[in-house]
Design an enzyme around this catalytic site. Structure first.
Site, short mmCIF file in Angstrom:
data_model
loop_
_atom_site.label_atom_id
_atom_site.label_comp_id
_atom_site.label_asym_id
_atom_site.label_seq_id
_atom_site.Cartn_x
_atom_site.Cartn_y
_atom_site.Cartn_z
N GLY B 131 48.08 35.54 29.04
CA GLY B 131 46.72 35.47 29.58
C GLY B 131 46.53 36.57 30.60
O GLY B 131 46.17 37.70 30.25
N ILE B 157 39.21 33.18 21.88
CA ILE B 157 38.42 34.28 21.33
C ILE B 157 36.94 33.87 21.24
O ILE B 157 36.56 33.02 20.44
CB ILE B 157 38.95 34.70 19.94
N ASP B 240 37.64 46.75 32.16
CA ASP B 240 36.96 47.28 33.35
C ASP B 240 35.45 47.22 33.15
O ASP B 240 34.70 46.77 34.02
CB ASP B 240 37.37 48.73 33.61
N GLY B 242 33.94 45.42 30.80
CA GLY B 242 33.59 44.03 30.53
C GLY B 242 33.33 43.26 31.80
O GLY B 242 32.47 42.37 31.85
N GLY B 335 20.63 16.98 45.15
CA GLY B 335 21.16 15.63 45.11
C GLY B 335 21.19 15.08 43.69
O GLY B 335 21.63 15.76 42.77
N GLU B 359 38.03 37.43 31.13
CA GLU B 359 38.04 38.88 31.38
C GLU B 359 38.70 39.21 32.72
O GLU B 359 38.25 40.07 33.47
CB GLU B 359 36.62 39.46 31.26
N GLY B 360 39.79 38.50 32.99
CA GLY B 360 40.54 38.70 34.22
C GLY B 360 40.14 37.67 35.26
O GLY B 360 39.00 37.67 35.73
N THR B 361 41.08 36.79 35.62
CA THR B 361 40.78 35.76 36.61
C THR B 361 40.49 36.40 37.97
O THR B 361 40.76 37.59 38.18
CB THR B 361 42.00 34.83 36.80
#
Lengths: 360, 380
Positions: B131, B157, B240, B242, B335, B359-361
């Site tokens: 990942g 995917i 990058d 993305g 609320g 796309e990168g955490t």
């Protein structure tokens, strides 16, 4: 103030822990998916006495302290927050209201059935769209309640409605003429049986009125409501934290368990610290209730702290799980949704903060 | 510094707004409840010019640049985050092929990604054990006399159910880690490709997310995208860009939640008088304004051909986390209404949560940023 449970409290908390592992945690995702609790699990928690936790032994209850009840709700909430809230709505709120405001005759008439779980009850908060007007024989209810948890399972309601004299509390059967319920789909706790209740010229007899609007039963019930929400939130948060810690130890990236990365460790450490503080503050509020002391501000602090800690812990746990955490295959996203629900309940944490501030 | 959009950027944003209002918004709640690939939305996107915004017109694109792309994504995501992510990935795949492909690859695939003949493109990098660390990838491509044979599996995917073209990364040598990885173009009808069932997710139900399995998938030599063994660089460059798309997407979702909450508050005098409510709205508005600037700066740098990797990470980590905060505040302010499915804010909350992961955490973005900080100090 006490930091430990009595032997009796420990015993029941232990049984709840076993029940959770065996019959709650494994099925909680399916209940959420189906948006319903099977009646068997409600029967099972009833057999453990959880539906009469707060009820005096004379009325067939377990007479567990508020501290003990908070421990039970925390444990149960860790397995299924929806189930824990059904128990809380019945025992802490509906029975609670009857305990605080009901006459001896009303308690005698209802509490034994409620405590044994033969009848399930829930509690409708007052809201701007619901009004009670006095008639010769009692009250007339008209309007719509705020979304009410556990209403899908309840046979009887403790309805709080605005009237000219203030908020009046009335016992209303779900099958009474003019009562209609429609299910409400919310962010989380899908199995909690949340419903909108519509009242159209519902006649309520005078003897179904619990206490007087002036006797502040609502205030005592609100304390127990916040403590219940806080306790369940602690359970939801701690359960997510445990899952995240286990996952962090197993999941490897970059050739090592992700739990060896400082960023992951601190996320877990902060969640553990915040949840620990939340559980202590919740325990103190419950202890104050047991002492017969005012717990308005203390329960409000507990609710803000615990639901906020749970939200952060659950979101952190989701982050640690990565894509897996976002799927319904894992219990984490359900915990995130539950924590947000608990936080937004009882008039959101704004109401709780106002209560804290007013006491200062 | 000039912050005003050009006429072209304004036109693209307005087209996106029209597409979002007329096509996406009316069905977004229903799509969330039912789940599934948004076939009709995607078909309409090609007509609205949303499939290949930063692609040269000679290849069927809009040729409108990265800033236009970012503006359009934010508009679309405000209405339907699910459809938007499928379109983000399609735009990204089109750019990857346009940038790294040879003339034949570009001519064959990019127009089909632009006009919908490929339905949408998909980006197949992650695996069960790979990942945040793509170097853990195990999918392999073996060289044969007339091409390549792919074996392995992928996970998470986007559009895996329906995509007509997959960009797939696979190991082509025994080199460890991120070395020895190559990029392939794999048509959706390739024998040996099995698409998994859609994942059951917290949100973003208007897009499908699946596993893929490759069982002796035969590909011709012409399927190799870029140089053999240089695939990791392709993936990182694609991501990058993305990340600008995902930052723009999160921003759109956060703005939608803020708008709903603000309208709700404005209609209730008691609520509107509460300072706690006013400040929640003020904080969300401030943070989302900053997120927009970070995102558009990264877009402008990429558009000018400058280095933008770190700036894209700044944008992604900040925009996604602040959008999550804005959605949370919207629920708090509203609320019970905020929890209600019919109000849309709870969908915003569920949808936006994944932007901090894919796309990168956020953690990966912080790694990118901190490495760049340390590298700069190391040089001086």
């Amino acid at each position: 103030m006490r930091f430990s449970l009595t032997d009796d409290e420990q015993m029941i908390a232990g049984s709840v822990c076993e029940l959770c592992a065996k019959s709650v945690a494994p099925d909680a995702a399916a209940w959420d998916e189906a948006a319903a609790l099977p009646s068997a699990i409600v029967t099972e928690v009833g057999e453990l006495g959880l539906l009469g936790m707060s009820v005096p032994e004379a009325h067939g209850g377990v007479a567990l302290s508020c501290v003990g009840r908070a421990a039970v709700l925390e444990t149960l909430g860790g397995g299924s927050a929806a189930l824990a809230m059904v128990v809380a709505m019945h025992d802490s709120l509906a029975s609670g209201h009857l305990r605080h405001a009901g006459s001896a005759a009303q308690q005698e008439a209802h509490l034994p059935e409620w405590a044994g779980g033969e009848t399930l009850a829930t509690w409708c908060a007052p809201g701007p769209k619901l009004r009670a007007t006095q008639t010769d024989s009692g009250w007339l209810l008209n309007g719509e309640s705020p979304v009410t948890l556990a209403a899908a399972y309840a046979q009887i309601l403790v309805v709080n409605a605005d009237s000219d004299d203030g908020v009046v509390s009335l016992l209303v059967g779900i099958d009474d003429k003019g009562v209609r319920r429609t299910s409400a789909t919310q962010l989380g706790l899908h199995a909690v049986g949340a419903s909108r209740l519509l009242f159209e010229d519902v006649q309520v007899a005078k003897d179904a009125q619990l206490g007087e609007p002036t006797d502040n039963a609502l205030g005592r019930v609100a304390e127990e409501h916040r403590i219940a929400l806080a306790a369940v939130a602690c359970g939801v948060g701690r359960s997510a934290l445990r899952a995240a810690a286990e996952y962090a130890n197993e999941r490897e990236q970059f050739g090592r368990p992700i739990g060896t990365f400082q960023a992951i460790q601190w996320k877990l450490a902060d969640a553990a610290t915040e949840l620990d503080a939340a559980a202590l503050v919740t325990g103190r509020a419950a202890w104050l209730v047991d002492q017969g002391k005012a717990a308005g501000a203390a329960s409000a602090r507990a609710k803000v702290l615990a639901t906020t800690a749970a939200e952060r812990a659950c979101s952190g746990a989701l982050q640690i799980h990565g894509g897996y955490g976002y799927t319904r295959e894992f219990p984490i996203e359900r915990a995130v949704r539950a924590a947000k629900m608990l936080s937004a309940m009882a008039g959101t944490n704004r109401a709780a903060r106002n209560a804290v501030a007013q006491a200062l | 510094m000039d912050f005003s959009p050009t006429p072209l950027q304004t036109a693209v944003r307005d087209d996106a707004r029209r597409y979002a209002t007329e096509v996406l918004a009316p069905h977004a709640a229903q799509l969330d409840a039912q789940g599934g690939f948004p076939t009709e939305n995607i078909a309409a996107a090609a007509k609205a010019g949303m499939t290949a915004i930063n692609i040269d017109p000679t290849l069927g694109g809009r040729g409108a640049g990265v800033v236009s792309y970012s503006l359009a994504v934010t508009e679309m995501a405000s209405a339907c985050a699910g459809t938007t992510v499928a379109l983000c990935v399609n735009n990204m795949v089109a750019e990857v092929v346009a940038h790294f492909g040879n003339e034949a690859q570009r001519a064959e695939h990019v127009p089909k990604l632009a006009d919908g003949r490929h339905v949408v493109g998909a980006f197949a990098l992650s695996e069960a054990g790979a990942g945040s660390d793509p170097g853990g990838m195990r999918t392999r491509a073996r060289k044969t006399d007339n091409g390549w044979v792919l074996n392995g599996s992928k996970l998470w995917i986007t559009s895996g159910t329906d995509a007509g073209l997959f960009v797939v990364w696979a190991r082509t040598s025994d080199a460890p880690g991120t070395r020895g990885i190559s990029t392939f173009l794999l048509p959706g009808d390739t024998p040996g490709l099995t698409r998994g069932k859609p994942e059951h997710k917290m949100g973003l139900n208007g897009s499908t997310t699946t596993a893929l399995e490759f069982s002796d998938c035969e590909l011709p030599d012409s399927a190799l995208l870029g140089a053999e063994g240089k695939g990791f660089r392709v993936a990182m460059m694609a991501l990058d860009g993305g990340r600008i798309g995902i930052a723009s997407q999160a921003l759109g979702v956060g703005l939608a939640a803020l708008d709903t909450a603000a309208a709700y508050v404005a209609a209730d005098k008691t609520l509107a008088a509460e300072q706690g409510v006013q400040w929640a709205l003020a904080d969300s508005a401030t943070e989302l304004a900053a997120a927009r600037l970070l995102t558009l700066r990264a877009a402008a740098l990429k558009e000018r051909g400058e280095v933008f990797s770190r700036q894209a990470s700044h944008a992604k980590v900040y925009a996604t986390e602040r959008a999550w905060a804005a959605c949370n505040r919207a629920v708090e302010v509203m609320g019970e209404a905020g929890l209600d499915r019919e109000m849309g804010v709870e969908r915003n909350l569920r949808d936006v949560r994944v932007t901090m992961i894919y796309e990168g955490t956020s953690e990966v973005q912080r790694i990118v940023i901190s490495r760049d900080i340390m590298r700069r100090f190391g040089e001086s």
